[in-house]
Design an enzyme around this catalytic site. Structure first.
Site, PDB file in Angstrom:
ATOM      1  N   ASN A 165       0.818  -1.198   0.000  1.00 37.29           N
ATOM      2  CA  ASN A 165       0.000   0.000   0.000  1.00 37.29           C
ATOM      3  C   ASN A 165       0.857   1.255   0.000  1.00 37.29           C
ATOM      4  O   ASN A 165       0.967   1.935  -1.026  1.00 37.29           O
ATOM      5  CB  ASN A 165      -0.939  -0.035   1.212  1.00 37.29           C
ATOM      6  CG  ASN A 165      -2.031   1.013   1.128  1.00 37.29           C
ATOM      7  OD1 ASN A 165      -1.935   1.952   0.353  1.00 37.29           O
ATOM      8  ND2 ASN A 165      -3.065   0.851   1.923  1.00 37.29           N
ATOM      9  N   ASP A 166       1.494   1.542   1.130  1.00 43.45           N
ATOM     10  CA  ASP A 166       2.239   2.798   1.223  1.00 43.45           C
ATOM     11  C   ASP A 166       3.389   2.867   0.224  1.00 43.45           C
ATOM     12  O   ASP A 166       3.721   3.950  -0.247  1.00 43.45           O
ATOM     13  CB  ASP A 166       2.770   2.971   2.650  1.00 43.45           C
ATOM     14  CG  ASP A 166       1.619   3.059   3.656  1.00 43.45           C
ATOM     15  OD1 ASP A 166       0.560   3.577   3.272  1.00 43.45           O
ATOM     16  OD2 ASP A 166       1.788   2.596   4.793  1.00 43.45           O
ATOM     17  N   VAL A 167       3.986   1.720  -0.135  1.00 43.36           N
ATOM     18  CA  VAL A 167       5.151   1.756  -1.038  1.00 43.36           C
ATOM     19  C   VAL A 167       4.755   2.033  -2.487  1.00 43.36           C
ATOM     20  O   VAL A 167       5.626   2.202  -3.332  1.00 43.36           O
ATOM     21  CB  VAL A 167       5.980   0.451  -0.972  1.00 43.36           C
ATOM     22  CG1 VAL A 167       6.526   0.242   0.423  1.00 43.36           C
ATOM     23  CG2 VAL A 167       5.187  -0.746  -1.431  1.00 43.36           C
TER      24      VAL A 167
END
Lengths: 466, 93
Positions: free
Chosen positions: A393-395
């Site tokens: 997600n965040d990456v």
């Protein structure tokens, strides 16, 4: 013959040779072709150091150490052969803690056993106690969090930092008493010694409890470094060069990994250890930032994949959770049979320890030359037909590049949004670890494939086979 | 004693620099085996543990030393075996 083997010069030369083997071994660990041999070389250095120590005339009885050795071999070998690859982070954390406590115990044994100790030895003992203690309790917390015995979220209380600083100064004061051995009526330095161990353990807890799951790669690398430094300190306690060299090598390698992990998140070490990312997160995001969410079902996803010439898989911790790596590899092979080029883009902090995703994919038999870094894939992202984001997600959050107000702004990402089509495999629309929305989900070229990652991938595999 | 200490500090400093040079070029694919392999090396403290456990330093030294031998052995044996197991899976087609 035995006299030569027991002589100090022979022991010291052997220790230097063992150090050389460690250095060669670590060097060869740097490339996939030679890594396994490197590990073997490094382990033969360890065997040499142990054997030389065993024949040395400082050792006069073997009963006790034999018990320790045999139990240690049994436990270590059993754990190493039974562990699942998805559980690797917690095992490494646990072993790391064991290294820390061993150094602490060596320092303690030396303190309680040797009558008169000089200033340097006492300082070194102090360092083994504090570093070894922090490594041990910190690693146990990391183990607990990774194996989900402890909750993975950040555990904090008000004034945590103040308490940590006070405890640290108490530990320094106790250390000063231990080292300089000044007289305090009724308070023997041995009491300070015992209290120091206690405070070192508590400090380790206070440092690691506030670390959330996604920051684990940083803290594991840092604890790895500490365990090396503790061994180095133990080397100064017993004046032994191989402990100092080996410990320093591990300390340096842990620090480098820590630094790589921090850079990959665009955060400083102080920010990881003391800062909390979620506190600033919610304010500047509102729901309309994320566009329309477009779900896709498995048969439509299959049709797009079937026509694709290049596919890039971006795995995250979610792939480990749903154990999807084998299904992912099977899908990759089917795609390749279909004439499609398949690669895997792995962000340095994906998963719970450095290189976590690489190990899982290697376990599933993915060739390591298909495992690529963000810098390899981002320049060619526009040519990728389909990017499959699995539990990451965040990456892949484009806010890291586009939204200056985002808490993860500046973090290097895998720019999946620039590929022609993005499939995002997700259980639900819950936000990522950082608790922030991901505009990738609402982009024109994004399609959400909801459900368990392993089931979704297996569904695609079944479509290809039918 | 002081000369030895300075010499050991010198060794420490050189080893740290060497460590930075050695590890800096490791590709991220190998970060986990690198960590667990380095972790096994940090079990070198087993040398100190064996000396404490086997020398005649009194009951406490023997007991603490034996516990240290146990923990360091788990660290060493487990660390090397698990690293070997992981590296065995890294294959190129």
């Amino acid at each position: 013959m035995m006299e030569i083997l027991q002589s100090e010069i022979f022991a010291n030369l052997s220790y230097i040779f063992a150090s050389m083997l460690f250095i060669f071994g670590l060097k060869q660990l740097g490339s996939p072709e030679t890594a396994q041999r490197g590990n073997l070389i490094s382990s033969s250095g360890m065997l040499l150091a142990v054997l030389v120590t065993l024949v040395n005339n400082q050792i006069i009885s073997y009963e006790w150490l034999a018990i320790g050795l045999i139990l240690g071999i049994l436990v270590g070998a059993t754990a190493a052969s039974l562990v699942k690859m998805t559980s690797m982070p917690e095992l490494v954390a646990l072993f790391n803690g064991f290294g820390g406590i061993a150094s602490l115990l060596v320092g303690s044994a030396e303190y309680l056993g040797t009558g008169s100790l000089g200033l340097i030895s006492l300082t070194a003992i102090f360092l083994t106690l504090i570093i070894g203690g922090v490594t041990f309790s910190g690693s146990l917390v990391a183990y607990g969090k990774l194996s989900e015995i402890l909750p993975g979220r950040q555990i904090t209380f008000t004034g945590q930092r103040v308490v940590l600083i006070i405890f640290f100064f108490i530990a320094l004061t106790l250390g000063a008493h231990l080292i300089f051995n000044f007289s305090l009526s009724g308070w023997s330095p041995v009491y300070s010694f015992l209290l120091l161990i206690f405070f070192a353990l508590v400090i380790g807890l206070l440092i690691t409890l506030p670390i959330g799951g996604a920051d684990m790669p940083v803290i594991i690398a840092l604890l790895n470094s500490y365990s090396g430094l503790a061994a180095s300190a133990a080397g100064f306690v017993i004046n032994n060069n191989v402990l100092i060299v080996a410990g320093a090598l591990v300390g340096a390698s842990g620090l480098i990994l820590t630094n790589i992990m921090c850079k990959a998140m665009n955060r400083s070490l102080a920010n990881v250890v003391f800062g909390s990312i979620s506190s600033t997160a919610s304010s500047n995001i509102n729901a309309e930032d994320v566009g329309e969410i477009k779900p896709i079902n498995i048969s439509d996803a299959y049709l797009i994949l079937e026509a694709a010439n290049s596919v890039l898989v971006v795995p995250g911790y979610g792939m480990a959770v749903s154990q999807a790596q084998h299904a992912v590899r099977e899908l990759g092979e089917l795609l390749e049979e279909n004439g499609c080029e398949v690669n895997y883009a792995i962000h340095p902090v994906a998963g719970r320890m450095p290189g976590h995703m690489n190990v899982l994919l290697a376990e599933a038999n993915v060739s390591y030359d298909q495992l690529q870094e963000p810098d390899d894939v981002n320049p060619v992202m526009d040519t990728i037909d389909v990017c499959i984001v699995i539990g990451a997600n965040d990456v892949v959050n484009p806010d890291a590049k586009e939204n200056e107000g985002s808490p993860i702004y500046g973090m290097p990402i895998i720019e999946a949004d620039r590929s022609k089509t993005v499939f995002i495999l997700k259980r639900s629309m819950a936000a990522g670890f950082a608790g922030i929305d991901n505009p990738l989900f609402g982009k024109e070229n994004s399609r959400m494939l909801f459900g368990d990652a392993k089931e979704s991938i297996s569904g695609l595999v079944a479509e290809f086979k039918s | 004693m002081d000369n030895l200490f300075v010499l050991l500090i010198f060794v420490l400093v050189l080893a740290i620099f060497l460590g930075f040079e050695l590890i800096n070029k490791v590709p991220s694919t190998l970060h986990t085996p690198l960590m667990s392999g380095a972790n096994a090396i940090s079990g070198i403290t087993i040398v100190g543990a064996l000396i404490s456990s086997g020398s005649d330093g009194g009951l406490w030294t023997t007991l603490l030393g034996t516990a240290a031998v146990f923990f360091a052995t788990v660290n060493v044996v487990g660390g090397y075996l698990v690293t070997n197991r992981m590296l065995g899976m890294f294959k190129k087609k």
